[in-house]
Design a protein around this motif. Structure first.
Motif, PDB file in Angstrom:
ATOM      1  N   PRO A 114      46.427  47.970  33.532  1.00 50.87           N
ATOM      2  CA  PRO A 114      45.183  47.246  33.831  1.00 50.87           C
ATOM      3  C   PRO A 114      45.467  45.904  34.507  1.00 50.87           C
ATOM      4  O   PRO A 114      46.567  45.352  34.406  1.00 50.87           O
ATOM      5  CB  PRO A 114      44.545  47.053  32.450  1.00 50.87           C
ATOM      6  CG  PRO A 114      45.085  48.189  31.635  1.00 50.87           C
ATOM      7  CD  PRO A 114      46.488  48.395  32.120  1.00 50.87           C
ATOM      8  N   LEU A 115      44.467  45.375  35.192  1.00 42.71           N
ATOM      9  CA  LEU A 115      44.602  44.095  35.886  1.00 42.71           C
ATOM     10  C   LEU A 115      45.019  43.005  34.901  1.00 42.71           C
ATOM     11  O   LEU A 115      44.578  42.983  33.751  1.00 42.71           O
ATOM     12  CB  LEU A 115      43.287  43.712  36.561  1.00 42.71           C
ATOM     13  CG  LEU A 115      42.742  44.711  37.593  1.00 42.71           C
ATOM     14  CD1 LEU A 115      41.436  44.202  38.191  1.00 42.71           C
ATOM     15  CD2 LEU A 115      43.771  44.967  38.701  1.00 42.71           C
ATOM     16  N   SER A 116      45.850  42.079  35.346  1.00 42.13           N
ATOM     17  CA  SER A 116      46.460  41.097  34.459  1.00 42.13           C
ATOM     18  C   SER A 116      45.541  39.928  34.112  1.00 42.13           C
ATOM     19  O   SER A 116      45.855  39.159  33.199  1.00 42.13           O
ATOM     20  CB  SER A 116      47.749  40.550  35.084  1.00 42.13           C
ATOM     21  OG  SER A 116      47.498  39.994  36.365  1.00 42.13           O
ATOM     22  N   SER A 117      44.421  39.764  34.812  1.00 46.86           N
ATOM     23  CA  SER A 117      43.542  38.637  34.504  1.00 46.86           C
ATOM     24  C   SER A 117      42.116  38.910  34.972  1.00 46.86           C
ATOM     25  O   SER A 117      41.889  39.693  35.906  1.00 46.86           O
ATOM     26  CB  SER A 117      44.057  37.350  35.163  1.00 46.86           C
ATOM     27  OG  SER A 117      43.871  37.398  36.568  1.00 46.86           O
ATOM     28  N   ASP A 118      41.174  38.239  34.325  1.00 44.98           N
ATOM     29  CA  ASP A 118      39.778  38.314  34.748  1.00 44.98           C
ATOM     30  C   ASP A 118      39.599  37.689  36.120  1.00 44.98           C
ATOM     31  O   ASP A 118      38.751  38.125  36.908  1.00 44.98           O
ATOM     32  CB  ASP A 118      38.876  37.596  33.736  1.00 44.98           C
ATOM     33  CG  ASP A 118      38.817  38.308  32.395  1.00 44.98           C
ATOM     34  OD1 ASP A 118      39.123  39.514  32.361  1.00 44.98           O
ATOM     35  OD2 ASP A 118      38.477  37.661  31.391  1.00 44.98           O
TER      36      ASP A 118
ATOM     37  N   LEU B 191      41.684  37.785  38.622  1.00 48.29           N
ATOM     38  CA  LEU B 191      42.069  38.782  39.620  1.00 48.29           C
ATOM     39  C   LEU B 191      40.952  39.797  39.804  1.00 48.29           C
ATOM     40  O   LEU B 191      40.614  40.174  40.935  1.00 48.29           O
ATOM     41  CB  LEU B 191      43.363  39.473  39.190  1.00 48.29           C
ATOM     42  CG  LEU B 191      43.894  40.577  40.099  1.00 48.29           C
ATOM     43  CD1 LEU B 191      44.143  40.062  41.502  1.00 48.29           C
ATOM     44  CD2 LEU B 191      45.177  41.175  39.515  1.00 48.29           C
ATOM     45  N   ALA B 192      40.353  40.234  38.717  1.00 46.69           N
ATOM     46  CA  ALA B 192      39.247  41.193  38.798  1.00 46.69           C
ATOM     47  C   ALA B 192      38.079  40.605  39.565  1.00 46.69           C
ATOM     48  O   ALA B 192      37.456  41.281  40.399  1.00 46.69           O
ATOM     49  CB  ALA B 192      38.812  41.606  37.388  1.00 46.69           C
ATOM     50  N   ALA B 193      37.768  39.337  39.316  1.00 43.29           N
ATOM     51  CA  ALA B 193      36.661  38.684  40.007  1.00 43.29           C
ATOM     52  C   ALA B 193      36.943  38.569  41.498  1.00 43.29           C
ATOM     53  O   ALA B 193      36.048  38.765  42.336  1.00 43.29           O
ATOM     54  CB  ALA B 193      36.403  37.308  39.399  1.00 43.29           C
ATOM     55  N   HIS B 194      38.185  38.251  41.842  1.00 41.31           N
ATOM     56  CA  HIS B 194      38.550  38.135  43.256  1.00 41.31           C
ATOM     57  C   HIS B 194      38.393  39.481  43.964  1.00 41.31           C
ATOM     58  O   HIS B 194      37.911  39.540  45.097  1.00 41.31           O
ATOM     59  CB  HIS B 194      39.986  37.633  43.378  1.00 41.31           C
ATOM     60  CG  HIS B 194      40.397  37.300  44.781  1.00 41.31           C
ATOM     61  ND1 HIS B 194      40.230  36.045  45.316  1.00 41.31           N
ATOM     62  CD2 HIS B 194      40.946  38.065  45.760  1.00 41.31           C
ATOM     63  CE1 HIS B 194      40.670  36.047  46.569  1.00 41.31           C
ATOM     64  NE2 HIS B 194      41.122  37.259  46.856  1.00 41.31           N
ATOM     65  N   LEU B 195      38.788  40.551  43.292  1.00 40.20           N
ATOM     66  CA  LEU B 195      38.691  41.871  43.905  1.00 40.20           C
ATOM     67  C   LEU B 195      37.242  42.282  44.148  1.00 40.20           C
ATOM     68  O   LEU B 195      36.968  43.076  45.055  1.00 40.20           O
ATOM     69  CB  LEU B 195      39.392  42.905  43.016  1.00 40.20           C
ATOM     70  CG  LEU B 195      40.926  42.865  43.074  1.00 40.20           C
ATOM     71  CD1 LEU B 195      41.535  43.623  41.907  1.00 40.20           C
ATOM     72  CD2 LEU B 195      41.412  43.435  44.406  1.00 40.20           C
ATOM     73  N   CYS B 196      36.336  41.747  43.372  1.00 43.36           N
ATOM     74  CA  CYS B 196      34.918  42.066  43.585  1.00 43.36           C
ATOM     75  C   CYS B 196      34.443  41.604  44.952  1.00 43.36           C
ATOM     76  O   CYS B 196      33.501  42.179  45.524  1.00 43.36           O
ATOM     77  CB  CYS B 196      34.058  41.417  42.503  1.00 43.36           C
ATOM     78  SG  CYS B 196      34.238  42.174  40.877  1.00 43.36           S
ATOM     79  N   HIS B 197      35.092  40.572  45.491  1.00 39.36           N
ATOM     80  CA  HIS B 197      34.676  40.013  46.776  1.00 39.36           C
ATOM     81  C   HIS B 197      35.315  40.731  47.961  1.00 39.36           C
ATOM     82  O   HIS B 197      34.875  40.539  49.094  1.00 39.36           O
ATOM     83  CB  HIS B 197      35.030  38.526  46.839  1.00 39.36           C
ATOM     84  CG  HIS B 197      34.255  37.687  45.869  1.00 39.36           C
ATOM     85  ND1 HIS B 197      32.904  37.425  46.011  1.00 39.36           N
ATOM     86  CD2 HIS B 197      34.625  37.051  44.734  1.00 39.36           C
ATOM     87  CE1 HIS B 197      32.487  36.664  45.019  1.00 39.36           C
ATOM     88  NE2 HIS B 197      33.513  36.432  44.218  1.00 39.36           N
ATOM     89  N   ILE B 198      36.361  41.503  47.721  1.00 39.96           N
ATOM     90  CA  ILE B 198      37.047  42.140  48.843  1.00 39.96           C
ATOM     91  C   ILE B 198      37.016  43.656  48.756  1.00 39.96           C
ATOM     92  O   ILE B 198      37.536  44.329  49.632  1.00 39.96           O
ATOM     93  CB  ILE B 198      38.515  41.658  48.936  1.00 39.96           C
ATOM     94  CG1 ILE B 198      39.290  42.024  47.663  1.00 39.96           C
ATOM     95  CG2 ILE B 198      38.578  40.166  49.193  1.00 39.96           C
ATOM     96  CD1 ILE B 198      40.765  41.690  47.743  1.00 39.96           C
ATOM     97  N   GLY B 199      36.431  44.198  47.711  1.00 45.38           N
ATOM     98  CA  GLY B 199      36.398  45.642  47.539  1.00 45.38           C
ATOM     99  C   GLY B 199      35.770  46.350  48.731  1.00 45.38           C
ATOM    100  O   GLY B 199      34.863  45.834  49.369  1.00 45.38           O
ATOM    101  N   SER B 200      36.255  47.532  49.005  1.00 41.74           N
ATOM    102  CA  SER B 200      35.762  48.284  50.156  1.00 41.74           C
ATOM    103  C   SER B 200      35.673  49.752  49.763  1.00 41.74           C
ATOM    104  O   SER B 200      35.759  50.101  48.587  1.00 41.74           O
ATOM    105  CB  SER B 200      36.716  48.085  51.343  1.00 41.74           C
ATOM    106  OG  SER B 200      36.234  48.718  52.497  1.00 41.74           O
ATOM    107  N   ASP B 201      35.472  50.583  50.754  1.00 46.64           N
ATOM    108  CA  ASP B 201      35.383  52.022  50.497  1.00 46.64           C
ATOM    109  C   ASP B 201      36.782  52.628  50.445  1.00 46.64           C
ATOM    110  O   ASP B 201      37.113  53.560  51.170  1.00 46.64           O
ATOM    111  CB  ASP B 201      34.531  52.694  51.571  1.00 46.64           C
ATOM    112  CG  ASP B 201      34.980  52.364  52.988  1.00 46.64           C
ATOM    113  OD1 ASP B 201      35.806  51.446  53.153  1.00 46.64           O
ATOM    114  OD2 ASP B 201      34.502  53.026  53.913  1.00 46.64           O
TER     115      ASP B 201
END
Length: 391
Positions: free
Chosen positions: A205-209, A211-221
């Motif tokens: 699993p992701l090592s930090s919240d 990091l998860a929050a950052h990925l929400c801004h760059i997620g794609s298909d």
């Protein structure tokens, strides 16, 4: 093939054995920057020899001094836009062997005496071995006691204490990155374990919240198996840079992309690479501490982080366009058509090489609507710097 520097391998393995698998970003931090044993930090070996034509990789400054000439010209224009302050501080972060600093100083001394007289050049370097190499290359200017200073990190500079230019060239790509993969369980992170006497990767699993929050801004298909990198340290770095600047500019040169390009579905293997003796491969567990590791820069995140701290985006271009805006044609015209110098200089302009792979991000603070010669030609729309979700 060697597993790497024995003492460093033992130190990293000891941490993993004691605490369990570590995020890849932590492994990369130790491999490159362990205080005594890291690739860039060991003082027992001539670390500067790892950079250049006989080392593991080369930088723009190793190719030709023309980049330093252009940056000096751009700094002089920035100085005028700031009203030629009593003291103009140029902070170079990650100055390598000191070649770029030498090229900038020599050009300022020759062509811009007013700026040179007021110039204070600060190098941010935490590696004792690299500092020694820099002192050798900058020896001609060390006689003026107030011209060049060294500090360990940005924290050594008072907040809002700078008027001038904060410069980096091929620094951010060497920051440790988190490596991410989309699996059947969702987004997971690459961690590093130590089994049967060797390092191996595992997905957890992701090592930090954060990091998860950052990925929400760059997620794609993205599709299952997609891999990419996230450079949270680059965001922290830009935040610190912005907080130190009172008035002036930030100029970042590196190979990288906008978020839309970097995290596109077509770039499914990510950009992480290792460099050893100018050979490129993707295995970080070979030659640990004896090779460079890099990943391409997300310039959208840098621009956003700067804006959140009061920096405005002046412009975004590539190295070829930046150098053309600063009159590189005039410099090239003075070189013999069959000279090695001309051949080397053209390397910095190649459309399918350093000329377009390397990008230039310029930001400013407390300078009203600056127009810079290096940004005359911008092959990107301003909106290209926004993240996909923001767009």
């Amino acid at each position: 093939m060697s597993a790497g520097h024995p003492e460093l391998v033992a130190a990293i393995a000891s941490e993993v054995i004691a605490s369990g698998p570590i995020p890849f970003a932590r492994f990369m931090e130790l491999a490159l920057y362990h205080p005594q044993l890291g690739y860039y930090m060991r003082s027992s070996e001539p670390v500067a020899e790892r950079i250049g034509w006989t080392g593991d990789f080369y930088t723009s400054s190793d190719v030709h001094p023309i980049l330093g000439h252009a940056l000096a010209k751009q700094a002089e224009q920035m100085d005028r836009l700031l009203g030629q302050p009593t003291s103009f501080t140029l902070v170079e972060m990650g100055p390598g062997k000191g070649l770029l600093a030498g090229h900038i100083l020599s050009t300022c001394q020759r062509d811009y005496p007013s700026l040179f007289h007021r110039l204070h050049y600060t190098l941010i370097e935490r590696s004792p071995a690299m500092r020694e190499a820099q002192r050798i290359h900058l020896a001609p200017w060390l006689q003026r006691p107030d011209l060049i200073t060294w500090v360990d990190d940005l924290a050594s500079i008072p907040p809002h204490g700078l008027t001038g230019l904060c410069l980096s060239n091929e620094l951010v790509d060497s920051f440790p990155v988190h490596r991410i993969q989309l699996t059947a369980h969702g987004l997971e992170e690459l961690w590093v374990d130590y089994r049967d006497g060797r390092f191996v990767e595992c997905l957890k699993p992701l090592s930090s919240d954060r990091l998860a929050a950052h990925l929400c801004h760059i997620g794609s298909d993205w599709t299952e198996g997609y891999r990419t990198e996230v450079n949270l340290q680059a965001v922290d770095w830009m935040t610190q840079v912005a907080q130190r600047l009172a008035r002036g500019f930030v100029l970042t040169i590196d190979y990288g992309h906008t978020a839309q390009d970097l995290y596109s579905i077509d770039r499914k293997r990510g950009t992480f690479l290792c460099y050893r003796r100018h050979a490129v491969h993707e295995n970080p567990f070979l030659h640990v501490g004896e090779q460079d590791m890099t990943a391409h820069v997300d310039f959208s995140s840098l621009a956003t982080a700067g804006e959140e701290q009061g920096l405005q985006t002046t412009g975004f271009t590539n190295q070829m366009s930046f150098l053309m805006g600063l009159g590189i044609e005039q410099i090239l015209a003075g070189l013999s058509q069959d000279s090695p110098e001309l051949t080397a200089a053209i390397q910095l302009l190649k459309p399918n090489g350093m000329g377009t792979t390397f990008k230039v991000l310029v930001q400013h603070k407390a300078v009203p609507n600056p127009k810079l010669d290096g940004l005359q030609y911008q092959p990107f729309f301003r909106s290209a710097l926004t993240t996909q979700s923001a767009a």
